[in-house]
Write an enzyme that holds these catalytic residues in place. Structure first.
Site, PDB file in Angstrom:
ATOM      1  CD  GLU A 210      -2.785   1.283   2.421  1.00 15.70           C
ATOM      2  OE1 GLU A 210      -3.579   2.245   2.516  1.00 15.70           O
ATOM      3  OE2 GLU A 210      -2.757   0.349   3.251  1.00 15.70           O
TER       4      GLU A 210
ATOM      5  CG  ASN B 188      -5.169   4.767   1.012  1.00 15.91           C
ATOM      6  OD1 ASN B 188      -6.197   4.157   1.247  1.00 15.91           O
ATOM      7  ND2 ASN B 188      -3.978   4.380   1.461  1.00 15.91           N
TER       8      ASN B 188
ATOM      9  CD  GLU C 242      -6.229   0.645  -0.089  1.00 18.49           C
ATOM     10  OE1 GLU C 242      -6.402   1.471   0.842  1.00 18.49           O
ATOM     11  OE2 GLU C 242      -5.441  -0.312  -0.005  1.00 18.49           O
TER      12      GLU C 242
ATOM     13  CG  ASP D 117      -8.777   1.740   3.363  1.00 20.29           C
ATOM     14  OD1 ASP D 117      -8.610   0.717   4.058  1.00 20.29           O
ATOM     15  OD2 ASP D 117      -8.045   2.743   3.432  1.00 20.29           O
TER      16      ASP D 117
ATOM     17  CD  GLU E  95      -6.643  -1.015   6.261  1.00 20.23           C
ATOM     18  OE1 GLU E  95      -5.871  -0.257   5.646  1.00 20.23           O
ATOM     19  OE2 GLU E  95      -7.785  -0.700   6.628  1.00 20.23           O
TER      20      GLU E  95
END
Length: 602
Positions: free
Chosen positions: A381, A440, A472, A502, A559
């Protein structure tokens, strides 16, 4: 209320009209009395002329006739009066005497003409007549003076009364306007203007730091309006206004600001605000007419008040600001040094952000996604860190919320995407397949105009295969405009990008969204692992989520995996990929590649 006001207007108009009529009558009466006095004076002077001419041997027949006509006219006017006041009676008596004396004078003149009368007697009669006529003129003047005074006084009184009615109406109107100016239309109690006015007076007469201003917020008030109707919401506001007024001491003030917000001026005693909130919440819970208030709680932003010119006004602004920024569990947030430090840092962040972007201070970090069985890296990520020359090293939580407010996050998101594309491909040793890297995007960026086009332009210009980029989007992005986000993600899905939701589990509509979204990966938020890994309830919830993802054909990443025990539990529940400190913290690109054997372009 309107009828009463209309009645007062009618009374005022009637009084003004009556006064005007009486004033006109007064003018006419003055004119009439002036004529009577003039005629009475003419009788007196005319009689003297008749006698004088007669004694001189020159008869004045015309004047004699004129005097007679004036006496007849005076008699007719007085007899025509409907109401005879004492002054009028006195004038008529004097007129009678003058007429009688005039008859005697005429008789004596006739006698002289026949040679039988006496000149001396005629002269004596004329002297007596003069005295009587003079008394008649004086009586007419006295009556005129009295009547004019009485009529003038009456007109003045009526005009004054009409003016008083109008003044009363004006003052009453001003009082009502003032009351409306200071009255809240919803609660029928003090509004924000009245609060600031009264609070300023109280504070000005008290030592400094004696008072605080509290700005309240009612949690779930929107839910009350939507679930029970706006009438229930208004009922709640009425109850809150009453309760807050009851909680205030004689030198404290409560007022309705707007919506579900109230303003309070309270003494700065220890836990005064906290105790007030607890007391009001308890009263709300036990109120039989407010059966829905068990879901409510009060939040307060609190600021002390000083004696500066903007004391209360500044305290209100500070209380509002700290309440809006409050994210903690405490019901009371105070505008103190700690909060001011946060505000100051935010200001410095906004001052530095443009220069930081130009100087390349925003750094790309990578955190691995690991297989929960053997720990192998199966993806990464992309994360942002800010190594500021002025502010030091900053984590995203300190600057991303600021950038989302001012819109700078859009530029930063695309800047980080460009940075990631420039280091493509990331090839693990002994593998021909590059790592899939997730990126993200803030909900602000996803919702901005041209999001899809700009994303495609950046990726395609570098030549990165779409399947190597995982987009995401946080669950909160769908709250603002769910349909727009789904449309944009669907386009990216068609272009070959992998899509991930997410922070799954932190919103209110996760299951409903799963039914609609074209996603490939479900990222489980760390909150599911916040409890002990041995708790049956936590395992049951996670098991349910894993089963849902499997049924929908979604890959799943959890996560916040911080311990081997958590990784083992997740594997046992069916989750295959984890991300967290149990495997690695986020690392700079070079360190990430060195640690995990990744080959990157020079």
């Amino acid at each position: 209320m309107k009828r009463k006001r209309f009645g007062k207007i009618v009374v005022a108009v009637a009084l003004w009209t009556l006064g005007a009529i009486l004033f006109v009558m007064l003018l006419l009466q003055v004119q009439g009395y002036a004529g009577i006095i003039n005629d009475a004076g003419s009788v007196r002077g005319g009689t003297q002329r008749v006698v004088k001419m007669e004694l001189a041997g020159h008869p004045a027949g015309g004047t004699e006739k004129r005097v007679g006509m004036l006496l007849v006219q005076l008699r007719a006017v007085e007899e025509a009066r409907i109401y005879q006041k004492p002054e009028t009676v006195a004038f008529i008596e004097k007129l009678d005497a003058v007429e009688h004396q005039w008859e005697l004078i005429l008789d004596e003149i006739d006698a002289l003409e026949r040679g039988e009368g006496s000149r001396e007697h005629l002269f004596d009669l004329s002297e007596t007549h003069f005295e009587l006529a003079d008394a008649m003129v004086l009586a007419a003047q006295t009556r005129a003076d009295h009547d004019v005074f009485r009529m003038g006084a009456l007109c003045t009184a009526i005009f004054l009364l009409a003016a008083l009615v109008m003044l009363f109406m004006r003052n009453d109107r001003m009082a009502k306007l003032k009351a409306a100016y200071y009255l809240d239309p919803v609660t029928k109690r003090k509004n924000a203007i009245a609060f600031e006015d009264q609070a300023s007076r109280i504070v000005s007469n008290a030592p400094s730091d004696t008072y605080v201003v509290a700005y309240t917020n009612v949690s779930n008030f929107r839910y009350i309006n939507e679930a029970y109707g706006y009438e229930a919401g208004s009922q709640l506001l009425h109850a809150l206004a009453r309760m807050l007024d009851e909680q205030c001491h004689h030198d404290e003030v409560a007022a309705h600001a707007n919506a579900d917000h109230f303003l309070l001026l309270l003494r700065d005693d220890p836990y005064r605000v906290e105790r007030l909130c607890e007391s009001v919440e308890e009263k709300l819970r036990i109120d039989p007419e407010l059966h829905f208030t068990n879901v409510l709680s009060l939040g307060c932003g609190v600021s002390s008040v000083d004696h500066s010119s903007a004391g209360v006004s500044a305290a209100i602004s500070n209380a509002i600001a700290v309440l809006k920024e409050s994210t903690g569990d405490s019901a009371v947030a105070r505008y103190d040094e700690a909060f001011r430090a946060v505000v100051e840092l935010r200001g410095r962040i906004e001052q530095c952000m443009e220069r930081a972007l130009g100087k390349g201070e925003f750094l790309l970090y990578l955190q691995p996604k690991n297989n929960l069985v053997d720990g192998a890296v199966v993806g990464a990520e992309a994360l942002c860190r800010w190594n500021s020359s002025e502010l030091g090293f900053l984590l995203p939580d300190s600057f991303i919320p600021v950038f989302e407010r001012n819109g700078f996050v859009i530029r930063l998101d695309f800047y980080m995407l460009e940075h990631l594309c420039r280091i493509y491909p990331l090839l693990p040793l002994e593998s021909d397949e590059p790592l899939i890297v997730s990126v993200n995007f803030s909900r602000v960026t996803v919702l901005c105009d041209g999001f899809v086009d700009q994303l495609l332009n950046i990726v395609d210009n570098v030549g990165v295969p779409h399947g190597c980029i995982e987009i995401e989007a946080t669950e909160s992005a769908f709250v603002m405009d769910e349909d727009a986000v789904i449309r944009k993600l669907s386009v990216l899905k068609e272009k070959g990008f992998r899509l991930a939701m997410d922070d799954f589990g932190t919103g209110y509509s996760s299951l409903n969204l799963l039914r609609k979204l074209p996603i490939d990966i479900l990222k489980i938020d760390r909150v599911f692992l916040s409890e002990s890994s041995e708790e049956e309830r936590s395992r049951s919830v996670l098991k349910g989520v894993v089963d849902i993802a499997a049924d929908l054909g979604l890959d799943m990443v959890c996560e916040g995996v911080e311990t081997k025990e958590q990784a083992t539990m997740l594997h046992e529940l069916g989750c295959t990929v984890g991300q967290g400190y149990a495997f690695s913290r986020p690392l700079p690109v070079s360190e990430f590649c060195e640690r995990f054997g990744i080959i990157k372009p020079d």
